[in-house]
Design an enzyme around this catalytic site. Structure first.
Site, PDB file in Angstrom:
ATOM      1  CD  GLU A 129       3.565  31.945  75.291  1.00 26.88           C
ATOM      2  OE1 GLU A 129       4.007  30.834  74.982  1.00 26.88           O
ATOM      3  OE2 GLU A 129       2.352  32.235  75.245  1.00 26.88           O
TER       4      GLU A 129
ATOM      5  CG  ASN B 222       2.177  38.852  74.529  1.00 29.37           C
ATOM      6  OD1 ASN B 222       1.491  39.589  75.234  1.00 29.37           O
ATOM      7  ND2 ASN B 222       1.694  37.762  73.954  1.00 29.37           N
TER       8      ASN B 222
ATOM      9  CG  HIS C 205      -4.343  33.047  78.660  1.00 30.78           C
ATOM     10  ND1 HIS C 205      -5.388  33.183  77.757  1.00 30.78           N
ATOM     11  CD2 HIS C 205      -3.212  33.233  77.937  1.00 30.78           C
ATOM     12  CE1 HIS C 205      -4.902  33.441  76.550  1.00 30.78           C
ATOM     13  NE2 HIS C 205      -3.595  33.477  76.632  1.00 30.78           N
TER      14      HIS C 205
ATOM     15  CD  GLU D 222      -2.004  35.723  74.134  1.00 35.10           C
ATOM     16  OE1 GLU D 222      -2.262  34.589  74.572  1.00 35.10           O
ATOM     17  OE2 GLU D 222      -0.967  35.992  73.501  1.00 35.10           O
TER      18      GLU D 222
HETATM   19  O1  9MR Z   1      -5.434  30.386  70.743  1.00 37.21           O
HETATM   20  C1  9MR Z   1      -4.344  29.766  70.096  1.00 37.21           C
HETATM   21  C2  9MR Z   1      -4.712  28.346  69.687  1.00 37.21           C
HETATM   22  O2  9MR Z   1      -5.676  28.395  68.662  1.00 37.21           O
HETATM   23  C3  9MR Z   1      -3.476  27.607  69.224  1.00 37.21           C
HETATM   24  O3  9MR Z   1      -3.807  26.264  68.996  1.00 37.21           O
HETATM   25  C4  9MR Z   1      -2.391  27.730  70.256  1.00 37.21           C
HETATM   26  C5  9MR Z   1      -1.149  27.014  69.778  1.00 37.21           C
HETATM   27  O4  9MR Z   1      -0.044  27.320  70.538  1.00 37.21           O
HETATM   28  O5  9MR Z   1      -2.094  29.095  70.501  1.00 37.21           O
HETATM   29  C6  9MR Z   1      -3.180  29.766  71.044  1.00 37.21           C
HETATM   30  O6  9MR Z   1      -2.823  31.087  71.337  1.00 37.21           O
HETATM   31  C7  9MR Z   1      -1.782  31.246  72.315  1.00 37.21           C
HETATM   32  C8  9MR Z   1      -1.062  32.519  72.005  1.00 37.21           C
HETATM   33  O7  9MR Z   1      -0.584  32.510  70.692  1.00 37.21           O
HETATM   34  C9  9MR Z   1       0.076  32.764  72.970  1.00 37.21           C
HETATM   35  N1  9MR Z   1      -0.367  32.711  74.324  1.00 37.21           N
HETATM   36  C10 9MR Z   1      -1.130  31.545  74.691  1.00 37.21           C
HETATM   37  C11 9MR Z   1      -2.309  31.387  73.750  1.00 37.21           C
HETATM   38  C12 9MR Z   1      -3.182  30.265  74.203  1.00 37.21           C
HETATM   39  O8  9MR Z   1      -2.505  29.045  74.097  1.00 37.21           O
END
Ligand code: 9MR
Length: 455
Positions: free
Chosen positions: A170, A212, A249, A278
């Site tokens: 990101e 990613n 997403h 994801e």
């Molecule tokens: O699913 C993850 C969630 O449990 C965490 O609280 C969150 C914190 O940033 O991150 C989520 O996973 C993210 C992933 O690492 C990167 N892309 C976005 C995902 C959804 O927020």
């Protein structure tokens, strides 16, 4: 074509034998082209097995805290052949204090996965978010060094256990600017991303290294184009990048669009693998899930799909019920659509490749019989299926030829020798047929069954 671990199948020599070999080669070609026909592979009944038959993995994000939930692990173990730790490999989890590394929760997931033949995607080594507080407050060259040390330490720790790393996550702005995200890492200098990739390559030369991001699905968006330009630049300058992850997403604000396939294929054309990393879709519409899977299957270098959680109740967006299983663990319509898409998927048209060239060999006889059969082939990899008879509790040893590497297995529990070329596959209660994908790396020699023993 089959290769058996019992009976004399060694090639003969001399003119008659050469005739036999020519005839055998013709039969091999016929048999090999037969397995290219869509629909000839037996339909899989789980996401992982069906994806594997198409040379892909089907994965899920896993939370270590849920591994004690029997309903969760039953679905995980049955359906998926790849896992991504949802939070346990992030910077705040693995280096909570500077220089003090903490791998317990990540290792729990890695061990759960690898002992069951699932591969692991590592997520993520360098990211502006979920940084530990010591890193958040750093800047400049001290932060650059700390970031590179983190990449090196974590990738070294999991060397050989993670098939693909999200090295950088990101790093681009949303919206129309196409700019890099303004973060403490970005402020250390625009070359921080390539520096992270170089450090990761040095630490684990065998892992695929991915960039990613999210909101990079629509080919016309500025962010998509900006990432594309970075990857093209990296490839042209030899920065070690192997793959691009599309988080995907999808929701009402960021919907799936029909040019998604164009996005995947355009990135793949740069010479990188692409992966859906994801996936979740608001409301889990079956047709959209199906489209995403079909788009991946249509792109030869799209090597897998990961959904971001198993049941709706496991999702970071639980209220959007975006996953394939409901909160009780029952399959939703989207699950059926994904499975159907995997089973009906066509084999991408790849450059023609020559069939395996090694004549069958005679392995030492064991107390059961293992028969290896060629299955689907792609431009860079091929599947093999091994059928065991004579035992239900079996151990089969299979060897591939370096630089080949087994990238995926199904219906068995594998372990490898230190070279990584000899796989010992044990029955895991999934029946007497197991399979695996071999990355050819330029060598198309058929894997060899060395032994089959019953226990
Ligand atoms: O699913 C993850 C969630 O449990 C965490 O609280 C969150 C914190 O940033 O991150 C989520 O996973 C993210 C992933 O690492 C990167 N892309 C976005 C995902 C959804 O927020």
């Amino acid at each position: 074509m089959t290769e058996r671990c019992q009976g004399d199948t060694r090639p003969r020599t001399g003119p008659r034998a050469r005739t036999a070999i020519v005839l055998a080669a013709a039969a091999l070609l016929a048999a090999t082209s037969a397995v290219f026909l869509p629909g000839t592979a037996s339909a899989g009944t789980t996401l992982g097995a069906s994806a594997a038959e198409k040379g892909r993995y089907f994965g899920t994000a896993v939370a270590a805290s849920r591994l004690s939930d029997g309903n969760y692990t039953t679905i995980l173990n049955r359906e998926f052949n790849s896992v991504t730790p949802e939070n346990e490999m992030k910077i705040d989890a693995t280096e909570p204090q500077q220089g003090r590394f903490s791998y317990g929760a990540a290792e729990q997931i890695v061990n759960h996965a690898r002992s069951r033949g699932m591969s692991v995607r590592g997520h993520t080594l360098a990211w502006h978010s979920q940084q530990p507080s010591w890193m958040e407050s750093m800047s400049g060259s001290a932060l650059r060094s700390a970031m590179l040390n983190h990449v090196t330490q974590v990738a070294t720790h999991f060397r050989g256990q993670v098939v693909a790393w999200d090295v950088v996550n990101e790093a681009f702005e949303d919206g129309s600017s196409g700019a890099r995200r303004n973060s403490n890492l970005q402020r250390t200098g625009n070359d921080w991303i390539e520096a992270a990739f170089r450090a990761a390559r040095a630490a684990d030369p065998g892992a695929k290294l991915c960039y990613n991001d999210y909101n990079t699905d629509n080919w016309t968006h500025a962010k998509t184009q900006a990432v594309y330009n970075m990857v093209r630049d990296f490839k042209s300058r030899g920065v070690p990048i192997d793959c691009v992850g599309f988080q995907s997403h999808f929701n009402n604000d960021s919907p799936y669009v029909s040019n998604y396939r164009t996005t995947l294929s355009s990135f793949a054309a740069l010479g990188v693998d692409v992966q859906v990393t994801e996936l979740d879709i608001q409301g889990a519409p079956a047709a959209t899930y199906r489209s995403v899977v079909e788009d991946c299957l249509a792109v030869a270098r799209c090597n897998g799909v990961t959904v971001w959680g198993i049941r709706d109740s496991d999702s970071w967006r639980a209220s959007q019920t975006p996953l394939l299983f409901n909160s009780s663990g029952q399959k939703k319509a989207a699950y059926d659509a994904v499975l159907a898409a995997l089973n009906n998927g066509t084999t991408p048209t790849d450059p023609p490749t020559t069939p395996p060239t090694t004549p069958p060999t005679t392995p030492p006889s064991g107390s059961c019989t293992a028969t290896l059969q060629d299955s689907t082939r792609w431009g860079d990899r091929f599947n093999s299926q091994v059928t065991v008879s004579g035992a239900s509790n079996w151990t089969v040893v299979v060897a591939v030829t370096p630089p080949q590497k087994v990238s995926n297995t199904w219906n068995g529990s594998p372990t490898w020798d230190s070279s990584g070329n000899v796989m010992t596959m044990r029955s895991n209660g999934s029946g007497n047929v197991f399979g695996f994908t071999t990355m050819a790396n330029g060598t198309w020699t058929r894997p060899v069954v060395r032994s089959c023993t019953a226990s």
